[in-house]
Design a protein around this motif. Structure first.
Motif, PDB file in Angstrom:
ATOM      1  N   ILE A  51       0.830  -1.236   0.019  1.00 44.22           N
ATOM      2  CA  ILE A  51      -0.053   0.141  -0.174  1.00 44.22           C
ATOM      3  C   ILE A  51       0.911   1.311   0.065  1.00 44.22           C
ATOM      4  N   PHE A  52       0.490   2.250  -0.929  1.00 40.52           N
ATOM      5  CA  PHE A  52       1.415   3.511  -1.105  1.00 40.52           C
ATOM      6  C   PHE A  52       0.318   4.635  -1.514  1.00 40.52           C
ATOM      7  N   SER A  53       0.049   5.209  -0.260  1.00 38.00           N
ATOM      8  CA  SER A  53      -1.234   6.243  -0.336  1.00 38.00           C
ATOM      9  C   SER A  53      -0.575   7.313  -0.886  1.00 38.00           C
ATOM     10  N   TYR A  54      -1.171   8.046  -1.990  1.00 40.43           N
ATOM     11  CA  TYR A  54      -0.650   9.391  -2.509  1.00 40.43           C
ATOM     12  C   TYR A  54      -1.358  10.365  -1.894  1.00 40.43           C
ATOM     13  N   GLY A  55      -2.702  10.148  -1.289  1.00 41.99           N
ATOM     14  CA  GLY A  55      -3.423  11.128  -0.482  1.00 41.99           C
ATOM     15  C   GLY A  55      -2.853  11.209   0.861  1.00 41.99           C
ATOM     16  N   ASP A  56      -1.869  10.558   1.293  1.00 46.31           N
ATOM     17  CA  ASP A  56      -1.238  10.656   2.713  1.00 46.31           C
ATOM     18  C   ASP A  56      -0.153  11.857   2.539  1.00 46.31           C
ATOM     19  N   ALA A  57      -0.575  12.936   3.390  1.00 44.71           N
ATOM     20  CA  ALA A  57       0.381  13.950   3.303  1.00 44.71           C
ATOM     21  C   ALA A  57       1.793  13.825   4.159  1.00 44.71           C
ATOM     22  N   ALA A  58       1.481  12.921   5.135  1.00 47.79           N
ATOM     23  CA  ALA A  58       2.814  12.561   6.028  1.00 47.79           C
ATOM     24  C   ALA A  58       3.850  11.522   4.978  1.00 47.79           C
ATOM     25  N   LEU A  59       3.216  10.637   4.538  1.00 48.45           N
ATOM     26  CA  LEU A  59       4.126  10.064   3.254  1.00 48.45           C
ATOM     27  C   LEU A  59       4.710  10.866   2.217  1.00 48.45           C
ATOM     28  N   ARG A  60       3.892  11.694   1.507  1.00 51.19           N
ATOM     29  CA  ARG A  60       4.515  12.675   0.647  1.00 51.19           C
ATOM     30  C   ARG A  60       5.633  13.548   1.300  1.00 51.19           C
TER      31      ARG A  60
END
Length: 203
Positions: free
Chosen positions: A148-157
Motif C-alpha cells: 500500500i502506498f497512499s498518494y493521499g497521505d500528506a505525511a508519506l508525501r
C-alpha cells in the motif's frame, strides 16, 4: 501490523540508494495496530480531519462510554450518546451505520483476506464515512497489506520529499516510486513516515 524482515529490507535497499540509507539509519521499524477491522474503522472515523491529539481524546471518551469497540457495544448506546463524546452528528451516524452493517452481515471483514489490495480498498470504501485514504490505512496498518502506498497521505508525501530533497512530488513521480518499491511499498512507507516525524533529516 506490518510484518517484514531482512528479505523485504534487502529488496528495497537494492532498489533505491536513499531507501538503503534510511533502512541502515533506522533499522527495523514497527508500526501498526493489532485490532479487529471494525475497531480500527471506528477509530479512523472518529479521527478524520482531526489532529492525532484530539482524535486520541475523543477515542478515549468513546471507549470510556462503550468499552471495546464492537458492534454490540456501539449498539448499547444511541446516536446522540455517541455524538456526546465530542463527535459531529455525521460521524456519530457513520459509526452507528458501521455497527449495523457489521452486525447484519453487510460488511464481512473476514472475507478481506482473500481479496487483492485494490479489492480490499474498494470494499472498505463502500462503508459510509470511509474514503480512499481511510481504506488504504486500514489495509496497510490493520490488515498488514505489504504493498500500500497512499498518494493521499500528506505525511508519506512529506517524508518522501524530505528524504529525497524534492520541492514537489507529482503523482507521476510518486507512481514511479510505487512501481520501484512494489511489492513492498507498505514497508517503504514506514521509513518515509519516520523521516516525516524526525526533527532531523535522516542521512
Amino acid at each position: 501490523m506490518i510484518e517484514y524482515g531482512q528479505k523485504e529490507m534487502a529488496y528495497l535497499s537494492a532498489k533505491d540508494p536513499v531507501m538503503e540509507q534510511l533502512i541502515r539509519h533506522y533499522g527495523h521499524l514497527e508500526r501498526g495496530i493489532e485490532k479487529p477491522a471494525f475497531a480500527s474503522l471506528v477509530q479512523h472515523i472518529v479521527g478524520q480531519m482531526l489532529s492525532n491529539k484530539v482524535a486520541a481524546v475523543l477515542n478515549d471518551r468513546l471507549y470510556d462510554m462503550v468499552g471495546d469497540f464492537t458492534p454490540e457495544n456501539i449498539f448499547s448506546r444511541t446516536t446522540a450518546e455517541i455524538k456526546s463524546v465530542g463527535l459531529s452528528q455525521r460521524k456519530a451516524e457513520y459509526i452507528m451505520a458501521l455497527a449495523k452493517g457489521t452486525a447484519d452481515g453487510t460488511y464481512q471483514f473476514d472475507k478481506l483476506s482473500s481479496m487483492t489490495d485494490a479489492e480490499v480498498v474498494q470494499d472498505l470504501k463502500k462503508i459510509p464515512g470511509v474514503g480512499q485514504w481511510t481504506a488504504e490505512m486500514i489495509a496497510e496498518f490493520t490488515l498488514g497489506r505489504l504493498n500500500i502506498f497512499s498518494y493521499g497521505d500528506a505525511a508519506l508525501r512529506n517524508g518522501m520529499m524530505k528524504a529525497h530533497g524534492f520541492k514537489t512530488l507529482s503523482k507521476l513521480r510518486f507512481e514511479r516510486y510505487y512501481r520501484k518499491y512494489s511489492p513492498y511499498c507498505s514497508v517503504a512507507s514506514l521509513y518515509y513516515y519516520t523521516v516525516n516525524d524526525d526533527s532531523i533529516m535522516a542521512p
